[in-house]
Write an enzyme that holds these catalytic residues in place. Structure first.
Site, PDB file in Angstrom:
ATOM      1  N   CYS A  46       0.818  -1.213   0.000  1.00 63.21           N
ATOM      2  CA  CYS A  46       0.000   0.000   0.000  1.00 63.21           C
ATOM      3  C   CYS A  46       0.855   1.268   0.000  1.00 63.21           C
ATOM      4  O   CYS A  46       0.686   2.143  -0.841  1.00 63.21           O
ATOM      5  CB  CYS A  46      -0.928  -0.026   1.210  1.00 63.21           C
ATOM      6  SG  CYS A  46      -1.936   1.433   1.353  1.00 63.21           S
ATOM      7  N   GLY A 185      -9.952  -3.539 -16.985  1.00 60.99           N
ATOM      8  CA  GLY A 185     -10.674  -2.299 -16.675  1.00 60.99           C
ATOM      9  C   GLY A 185     -11.090  -2.232 -15.227  1.00 60.99           C
ATOM     10  O   GLY A 185     -12.149  -1.715 -14.891  1.00 60.99           O
ATOM     11  N   ALA A 273      -3.057  -5.188 -15.716  1.00 52.11           N
ATOM     12  CA  ALA A 273      -3.704  -4.984 -14.409  1.00 52.11           C
ATOM     13  C   ALA A 273      -4.935  -5.883 -14.365  1.00 52.11           C
ATOM     14  O   ALA A 273      -6.071  -5.421 -14.419  1.00 52.11           O
ATOM     15  CB  ALA A 273      -4.086  -3.517 -14.238  1.00 52.11           C
ATOM     16  N   ALA A 324      -6.662  -1.820   1.788  1.00 56.66           N
ATOM     17  CA  ALA A 324      -5.776  -1.520   2.913  1.00 56.66           C
ATOM     18  C   ALA A 324      -6.539  -1.363   4.230  1.00 56.66           C
ATOM     19  O   ALA A 324      -6.124  -1.887   5.269  1.00 56.66           O
ATOM     20  CB  ALA A 324      -5.002  -0.242   2.608  1.00 56.66           C
ATOM     21  N   HIS A 448     -23.878  23.952   4.117  1.00 58.86           N
ATOM     22  CA  HIS A 448     -24.122  24.458   2.766  1.00 58.86           C
ATOM     23  C   HIS A 448     -23.035  25.452   2.390  1.00 58.86           C
ATOM     24  O   HIS A 448     -22.637  26.243   3.227  1.00 58.86           O
ATOM     25  CB  HIS A 448     -25.491  25.151   2.713  1.00 58.86           C
ATOM     26  CG  HIS A 448     -25.814  25.717   1.371  1.00 58.86           C
ATOM     27  ND1 HIS A 448     -26.127  24.926   0.288  1.00 58.86           N
ATOM     28  CD2 HIS A 448     -25.838  27.004   0.920  1.00 58.86           C
ATOM     29  CE1 HIS A 448     -26.358  25.703  -0.774  1.00 58.86           C
ATOM     30  NE2 HIS A 448     -26.183  26.962  -0.407  1.00 58.86           N
TER      31      HIS A 448
HETATM   32  P1  FAD Z   1       0.627  -5.877   1.774  1.00 65.63           P
HETATM   33  O1  FAD Z   1       0.471  -4.410   1.790  1.00 65.63           O
HETATM   34  O2  FAD Z   1       0.639  -6.581   0.471  1.00 65.63           O
HETATM   35  O3  FAD Z   1       1.971  -6.182   2.564  1.00 65.63           O
HETATM   36  C1  FAD Z   1       2.468  -7.465   2.711  1.00 65.63           C
HETATM   37  C2  FAD Z   1       3.915  -7.379   3.102  1.00 65.63           C
HETATM   38  O4  FAD Z   1       4.348  -8.695   3.445  1.00 65.63           O
HETATM   39  C3  FAD Z   1       4.821  -6.910   1.967  1.00 65.63           C
HETATM   40  O5  FAD Z   1       5.629  -5.831   2.387  1.00 65.63           O
HETATM   41  C4  FAD Z   1       5.670  -8.150   1.655  1.00 65.63           C
HETATM   42  O6  FAD Z   1       6.971  -7.817   1.251  1.00 65.63           O
HETATM   43  C5  FAD Z   1       5.668  -8.873   2.996  1.00 65.63           C
HETATM   44  N1  FAD Z   1       5.953 -10.308   2.901  1.00 65.63           N
HETATM   45  C6  FAD Z   1       5.483 -11.208   1.998  1.00 65.63           C
HETATM   46  N2  FAD Z   1       5.986 -12.426   2.252  1.00 65.63           N
HETATM   47  C7  FAD Z   1       6.772 -12.307   3.351  1.00 65.63           C
HETATM   48  C8  FAD Z   1       7.572 -13.213   4.117  1.00 65.63           C
HETATM   49  N3  FAD Z   1       7.658 -14.507   3.815  1.00 65.63           N
HETATM   50  N4  FAD Z   1       8.263 -12.730   5.176  1.00 65.63           N
HETATM   51  C9  FAD Z   1       8.182 -11.425   5.514  1.00 65.63           C
HETATM   52  N5  FAD Z   1       7.437 -10.525   4.835  1.00 65.63           N
HETATM   53  C10 FAD Z   1       6.755 -10.958   3.769  1.00 65.63           C
HETATM   54  N6  FAD Z   1      -6.083  -0.370  -1.354  1.00 65.63           N
HETATM   55  C11 FAD Z   1      -6.841   0.611  -0.822  1.00 65.63           C
HETATM   56  O7  FAD Z   1      -7.500   0.380   0.188  1.00 65.63           O
HETATM   57  N7  FAD Z   1      -6.881   1.861  -1.381  1.00 65.63           N
HETATM   58  C12 FAD Z   1      -6.183   2.171  -2.501  1.00 65.63           C
HETATM   59  O8  FAD Z   1      -6.236   3.292  -2.982  1.00 65.63           O
HETATM   60  C13 FAD Z   1      -5.375   1.154  -3.085  1.00 65.63           C
HETATM   61  N8  FAD Z   1      -4.635   1.416  -4.181  1.00 65.63           N
HETATM   62  C14 FAD Z   1      -3.829   0.438  -4.680  1.00 65.63           C
HETATM   63  C15 FAD Z   1      -3.077   0.727  -5.808  1.00 65.63           C
HETATM   64  C16 FAD Z   1      -2.243  -0.235  -6.344  1.00 65.63           C
HETATM   65  C17 FAD Z   1      -1.417   0.093  -7.556  1.00 65.63           C
HETATM   66  C18 FAD Z   1      -2.151  -1.513  -5.717  1.00 65.63           C
HETATM   67  C19 FAD Z   1      -1.224  -2.563  -6.275  1.00 65.63           C
HETATM   68  C20 FAD Z   1      -2.901  -1.815  -4.607  1.00 65.63           C
HETATM   69  C21 FAD Z   1      -3.755  -0.843  -4.071  1.00 65.63           C
HETATM   70  N9  FAD Z   1      -4.550  -1.101  -2.964  1.00 65.63           N
HETATM   71  C22 FAD Z   1      -5.349  -0.120  -2.449  1.00 65.63           C
HETATM   72  C23 FAD Z   1      -4.562  -2.424  -2.308  1.00 65.63           C
HETATM   73  C24 FAD Z   1      -3.704  -2.387  -1.047  1.00 65.63           C
HETATM   74  O9  FAD Z   1      -2.379  -2.038  -1.397  1.00 65.63           O
HETATM   75  C25 FAD Z   1      -3.731  -3.734  -0.350  1.00 65.63           C
HETATM   76  O10 FAD Z   1      -5.064  -4.113  -0.094  1.00 65.63           O
HETATM   77  C26 FAD Z   1      -2.993  -3.675   0.979  1.00 65.63           C
HETATM   78  O11 FAD Z   1      -1.647  -3.289   0.785  1.00 65.63           O
HETATM   79  C27 FAD Z   1      -3.042  -5.035   1.684  1.00 65.63           C
HETATM   80  O12 FAD Z   1      -2.353  -4.957   2.871  1.00 65.63           O
HETATM   81  P2  FAD Z   1      -1.694  -6.239   3.546  1.00 65.63           P
HETATM   82  O13 FAD Z   1      -1.224  -5.779   4.882  1.00 65.63           O
HETATM   83  O14 FAD Z   1      -2.602  -7.378   3.474  1.00 65.63           O
HETATM   84  O15 FAD Z   1      -0.450  -6.638   2.644  1.00 65.63           O
END
Ligand code: FAD
Length: 475
Positions: A46, A185, A273, A324, A448
């Site tokens: 994120c 999309g 995507a 997130a 307003h």
């Molecule tokens: P992540 O943020 O994916 O973090 C997981 C972490 O675990 C990573 O840093 C990874 O390196 C680490 N990891 C993996 N395996 C291991 C391991 N074996 N040992 C140690 N560490 C490890 N969501 C929104 O709500 N709003 C938005 O505007 C939005 N925009 C986005 C835009 C893009 C381009 C993308 C790709 C995603 C977007 N998202 C958005 C989605 C959002 O990023 C995710 O839903 C969110 O990051 C999920 O959080 P998480 O804590 O589950 O995991």
């Protein structure tokens, strides 16, 4: 792997919005916390390559578009000079500022942040491999898996970071290509398309299904589609990309579908995507009793506990929606469960926002879901053309809608499309969580002139008594 070197009360694998929110609460509740992630600072996808950098670039796009549109009210600017390197640097500064801040907050809370990766050796032990080279075993009482998700590649058409891009590559802004095909999309494709089209790229979107943003209510998407058709070069629906060949001057793409006019076309770059998949393999879960479903999501109960009693899973790896704020909320629930509090992850409304221009946001029951479930609902829509605030902002379109239980008059769902919909949707989420009836919103005085008045007037409209929009009374 060497013998056990460290012990901790709570080990959290992955420091995204799920993992770091869980770690911070656990530390606040007095637990000894170890947070493991390969990145230099917490933040996960994120903050590093998702929500935050994309929204920074979307801000740039919005400024460019607004500057262009300002001629409507007599203000014109010269053609903007785009310093791509400075934009990319500014975006990186934003990311560094926020992730560095999370690093500081982690230190202040005395969380042990290990830069590296971890895999499960058994239900009480992690094999840790530090980025700096150290390898050891970490024994824990409880653990949370928060490893997130990664972009799905198209078979035989893998990301190369140069011509075939993932969202992470596209966020690098290494180039402003003349033309870009966006495959998919969904929200990530449309957000990145908004950025690149504002910077001057001719953007084409190819979507396999019959509409953009599959799953989102069509009346909300229709408002966005109109704007996108003006800004993007083309939107190709019912169109499948069946092949991509990288060549010297670009990527030769083969399209399939009933509506396809030219089945082979050349683009400078392609952004794929087409979705994201959970990171649940390679974690040693087979050394535990943790169950993973056929899509790769870890199975969890209401408290986010896996089938292994002392291990929890949260965020993208624990199921849809991959957002997130859902990850953070789950992280806090899991920690509360570990702390012995009576808690459960039972939201009535998880808001979702597409940060395009205009934005689309919704929460709770959508009209599409109500139809699928054959649930009797009443739908009320307040068109923003009737909003004074919208006119002062030189905009024409937008919509606020409620999905209402006709018997109880309870608000079950809210959908908004228009400027700032992402900010406005929280009122809908609060209304749904509080089990508000339409009159609760109606009797709340809204300031307003604001776009938030559209929420109040949607409630008035339900009774056929909206001041600024006429609809005959319900019988
Ligand atoms: P992540 O943020 O994916 O973090 C997981 C972490 O675990 C990573 O840093 C990874 O390196 C680490 N990891 C993996 N395996 C291991 C391991 N074996 N040992 C140690 N560490 C490890 N969501 C929104 O709500 N709003 C938005 O505007 C939005 N925009 C986005 C835009 C893009 C381009 C993308 C790709 C995603 C977007 N998202 C958005 C989605 C959002 O990023 C995710 O839903 C969110 O990051 C999920 O959080 P998480 O804590 O589950 O995991």
């Amino acid at each position: 792997m060497s013998e056990i070197k460290k012990e901790t009360s709570l080990a959290i694998v992955g420091a995204g919005p799920g993992g770091y929110a869980a770690a911070f609460l656990a530390a606040d509740l007095g637990m000894k916390v170890t947070l493991i992630d390969p990145r230099e600072n917490p933040g996960g996808v994120c903050l590093h390559v998702g929500c935050i950098p994309s929204k920074a670039l979307l801000h740039v796009a919005n400024v460019l578009n607004e500057a262009k549109d300002a001629k409507n009210f007599g203000v014109s600017f010269n053609k903007p000079k785009i310093n791509r390197l400075r934009i990319a640097e500014w975006k990186t500064d934003v990311v560094k500022k926020l992730t560095g801040g999370l690093g500081d907050l982690s230190q202040k809370r005395k969380i042990e942040y290990i830069r590296g990766t971890a895999t499960f050796a058994d239900r009480k032990t992690l094999d840790v491999e530090e980025t700096a080279g150290d390898q050891y075993r970490l024994r824990f009482e409880n653990a949370i898996v928060a490893t997130g998700s990664k972009a799905t590649e198209m078979g035989g058409m893998e990301f190369d970071g140069k011509r075939i891009l993932s969202s992470t590559d596209a966020l690098e802004l290494n180039d402003i290509p003349r033309s870009m095909l966006i495959v998919g999309g969904g929200y990530i494709g449309l957000e990145m398309g908004t950025v690149y089209s504002a910077l001057g790229t001719k953007v084409t979107v190819a979507e396999m299904t019959s509409g953009l943003l599959p799953g989102v209510d069509r009346d909300l998407v229709a408002v966005l589609k109109k704007q996108i058709q003006e800004r993007f070069d083309e939107v190709l629906l019912n169109t499948k990309v069946s092949d991509m060949r990288v060549q010297k001057n670009g990527v030769m793409v083969t399209f399939e579908g009933k509506e396809v006019k030219k089945n082979k076309r050349l683009f400078n770059k392609v952004l794929v995507a087409v979705g994201r998949k959970p990171v649940s393999s390679g974690l040693g879960l087979e050394n535990t009793k943790i169950k993973v479903d056929d899509k790769g999501f870890i199975e969890v109960d209401l408290q986010r506990r896996t089938t292994e009693k002392n291990i929890y899973a949260i965020g993208d790896v624990a199921g849809e929606p991959m957002l997130a704020h859902k990850a953070s909320h789950e992280g806090r629930v899991a920690v509360e469960a570990i702390a012995g509090r009576a808690t459960a992850f039972e939201p009535r409304a998880i808001p979702a926002v597409v940060f395009t221009d205009p934005e689309i946001a919704w929460c709770g029951l959508t009209a599409t879901e109500a139809k699928q479930k054959k649930q009797k609902v009443e739908i009320v829509k307040f068109p923003w053309a009737a909003s004074g605030r919208l006119a002062t902002l030189d905009r024409e379109s937008g919509l606020t809608k409620f999905v209402i239980d006709p018997e109880t008059e309870q608000i079950l769902g809210v959908g908004i499309v228009g400027l700032g919909a992402g900010e406005l949707i929280s009122e809908g989420a609060l209304a749904i969580e509080m089990a508000a009836v339409v009159s609760d919103v109606r009797l709340t005085i809204h300031p307003h002139p604001t776009l938030s008045e559209t929420v109040m007037e949607t409630a008035d409209l339900f009774f056929g008594e909206s001041t600024h929009y006429y609809r005959p009374k319900r019988k």
